[in-house]
Enzyme design. Structure first.
Site, PDB file in Angstrom:
ATOM      1  N   LYS A 227       0.801  -1.193  -0.013  1.00 20.39           N
ATOM      2  CA  LYS A 227      -0.057   0.187   0.145  1.00 20.39           C
ATOM      3  C   LYS A 227       1.122   1.311   0.039  1.00 20.39           C
ATOM      4  O   LYS A 227       1.936   1.335   0.698  1.00 20.39           O
ATOM      5  CB  LYS A 227      -0.973   0.035   1.086  1.00 20.39           C
ATOM      6  CG  LYS A 227      -1.987  -0.785   1.193  1.00 20.39           C
ATOM      7  CD  LYS A 227      -2.963  -0.950   0.052  1.00 20.39           C
ATOM      8  CE  LYS A 227      -4.263  -1.763   0.094  1.00 20.39           C
ATOM      9  NZ  LYS A 227      -5.117  -1.625  -1.041  1.00 20.39           N
TER      10      LYS A 227
ATOM     11  N   ASP B  23      -0.211  -0.541  -4.760  1.00 20.27           N
ATOM     12  CA  ASP B  23      -1.659  -0.002  -4.784  1.00 20.27           C
ATOM     13  C   ASP B  23      -1.762   1.210  -4.070  1.00 20.27           C
ATOM     14  O   ASP B  23      -1.491   1.397  -2.963  1.00 20.27           O
ATOM     15  CB  ASP B  23      -2.414  -1.142  -4.136  1.00 20.27           C
ATOM     16  CG  ASP B  23      -3.808  -0.874  -4.174  1.00 20.27           C
ATOM     17  OD1 ASP B  23      -4.199   0.216  -4.928  1.00 20.27           O
ATOM     18  OD2 ASP B  23      -4.682  -1.568  -3.516  1.00 20.27           O
TER      19      ASP B  23
ATOM     20  N   GLU C 226      -1.418  -0.360  -9.084  1.00 21.62           N
ATOM     21  CA  GLU C 226      -2.819  -0.516  -8.967  1.00 21.62           C
ATOM     22  C   GLU C 226      -3.646   0.849  -8.634  1.00 21.62           C
ATOM     23  O   GLU C 226      -3.146   1.510  -7.662  1.00 21.62           O
ATOM     24  CB  GLU C 226      -3.368  -1.564  -7.989  1.00 21.62           C
ATOM     25  CG  GLU C 226      -4.910  -1.873  -8.162  1.00 21.62           C
ATOM     26  CD  GLU C 226      -5.160  -3.089  -7.143  1.00 21.62           C
ATOM     27  OE1 GLU C 226      -6.355  -2.948  -6.591  1.00 21.62           O
ATOM     28  OE2 GLU C 226      -4.311  -3.970  -7.043  1.00 21.62           O
TER      29      GLU C 226
ATOM     30  N   ASP D 208      -8.744  -0.474 -10.322  1.00 20.49           N
ATOM     31  CA  ASP D 208      -9.576  -1.007  -9.255  1.00 20.49           C
ATOM     32  C   ASP D 208     -10.872  -0.129  -9.021  1.00 20.49           C
ATOM     33  O   ASP D 208     -11.867  -0.517  -9.677  1.00 20.49           O
ATOM     34  CB  ASP D 208      -8.883  -1.154  -7.987  1.00 20.49           C
ATOM     35  CG  ASP D 208      -9.660  -1.909  -6.685  1.00 20.49           C
ATOM     36  OD1 ASP D 208     -10.736  -2.249  -6.829  1.00 20.49           O
ATOM     37  OD2 ASP D 208      -9.019  -1.907  -5.676  1.00 20.49           O
TER      38      ASP D 208
ATOM     39  N   LYS E 286     -13.706  -7.249  -8.145  1.00 14.65           N
ATOM     40  CA  LYS E 286     -14.123  -7.513  -6.750  1.00 14.65           C
ATOM     41  C   LYS E 286     -15.594  -7.591  -6.751  1.00 14.65           C
ATOM     42  O   LYS E 286     -16.267  -6.659  -7.312  1.00 14.65           O
ATOM     43  CB  LYS E 286     -13.900  -6.170  -5.799  1.00 14.65           C
ATOM     44  CG  LYS E 286     -12.265  -6.022  -5.658  1.00 14.65           C
ATOM     45  CD  LYS E 286     -11.820  -4.924  -4.756  1.00 14.65           C
ATOM     46  CE  LYS E 286     -10.608  -4.720  -4.377  1.00 14.65           C
ATOM     47  NZ  LYS E 286     -10.017  -3.569  -3.652  1.00 14.65           N
TER      48      LYS E 286
END
Length: 356
Positions: free
Chosen positions: A161, A189, A217, A242, A266
């Site tokens: 992250k 991400d 991402e 995403d 997702k």
């Protein structure tokens, strides 16, 4: 086989360690557990997780959405599932996580009615599904130490992250790469945490420092599809969407714009397995791979994502680690973890017998 009722209840699951991204910090997760009942005596299980900063949903909106879906689906023939899923998707706008929970439970029920695992119902022989593990935001030294611990636990892919101050993010990635060496795969991400120019700056800094990453991402704001394309055109490694991609329509738009190299599916964003299959098909037709991920969800909905991943050739990256952060499991049965490996039970549906 008729759908007779849909019920739900809420559980709060403390996390074993806080989970921090550029968008939020989570110390416990609220999940809505759903059961779909049939006149055959079989029950399907599903769940949903609110993520207000991403999907805009709360526990109250999910439970209200489930009740609305119950009122429209009750009495329908479950085996005529094309009509069932069309009604599920058309009877209410939005409420994607509520739709996902019911969709998962219906798929579980359908596979149980045939006495086969869900991945078989979805058309795939089970294959190995090895998840990455997420390293949440912290100072560089702490993130490097946690990365080293996860590698020792058997994880060969780390999802890092980032998102915020560019120099701090670079320091994080340098510390992590120094800690784990060159053989460990690193994904980054940003959760919308950079501007497009900052994302390109990070990409070029990583190239200069010879820090290898597999993909980046969601570097910039979800609505900024032109920004995503700018990053893709100016970075040497793949850029995945995403938060920019919820629906099959979003997937088609991203493909048409040539804005990304891949997409993160997702179930909580797209409304469940039925729509996820459409997204995967669009991506596959365009020659674009997919990563399958999750919100901070319990093992019920993550199990559904794993079964889907096991059935689709172009879902070749797996970010299904959320249950590893949970201190308790609200379901009996389902998937299990052996290090990074997700193992499927040889049982019908999701392999879940009840909630605890």
């Amino acid at each position: 086989m008729k759908l007779t009722d849909i019920t739900s209840r809420t559980v709060s699951i403390p996390l074993s360690t806080p989970f921090r991204t550029a968008l939020r910090t989570v110390t416990s997760m609220e999940n809505v557990l759903v059961e779909v009942h049939s006149d055959s005596g079989l029950t399907g299980f599903g769940s949903a997780a609110p993520a207000t900063v991403i999907t805009g949903e709360t526990v109250a909106s999910i439970t209200g959405g489930v009740d609305h879906l119950r009122d429209h689906l009750r009495g329908m023939d479950i085996t005529a599932y094309e009509a069932l899923f069309n009604t599920l998707n058309d009877c209410i706008i939005g409420c994607m996580s509520a739709k996902a929970a019911v969709d998962i439970a219906i798929h579980d029920l359908l596979a149980k009615s045939l006495n086969i695992p869900l991945y078989r119902f979805l058309g795939g022989p089970v294959r190995e599904v090895d998840t990455d593990i997420t390293i949440s935001l912290d100072d560089p030294a702490a993130m490097a130490a946690k990365s080293g611990e996860r590698v020792k636990q058997g994880f060969s892919t780390l999802k890092i992250k980032v998102g915020g101050d560019v120099e701090t993010d670079l320091a994080r990635l340098k510390s992590i790469r120094d800690s784990v060496g060159d053989t460990i795969c690193i994904r980054i991400d940003a959760n919308q945490g950079w501007t497009p120019k900052q994302a390109v700056q990070v990409g070029r800094m990583l190239e200069r420092e010879n820090i290898q990453v597999e993909l980046m991402e969601q570097p910039c704001a979800a609505h900024d599809l032109e920004g995503l394309r700018f990053v893709r055109e100016n970075c040497s490694f793949p850029v995945y969407a995403d938060e920019s991609m919820f629906s099959p329509r979003d997937a088609l738009r991203l493909v048409t714009m040539k804005a990304v190299d891949g997409m993160n599916i997702k179930l909580m964003k797209c409304g469940g397995i039925y729509n996820a299959i459409k997204i995967a098909a669009i991506a596959d037709t365009a020659g674009i791979p997919c990563l399958i991920g999750s919100m901070m969800e319990c093992s019920v909905s993550v199990a559904a994502a794993a079964h889907l991943a096991a059935s689709r050739r172009n879902i070749d990256k797996f970010d299904l680690d959320a249950p590893l952060f949970c201190s308790v499991n609200p379901a009996r049965g389902g998937i299990t973890y052996r290090g990074c490996r997700i193992e499927f039970p040889d049982l019908p549906g999701l392999g879940i017998s009840s909630y605890t």
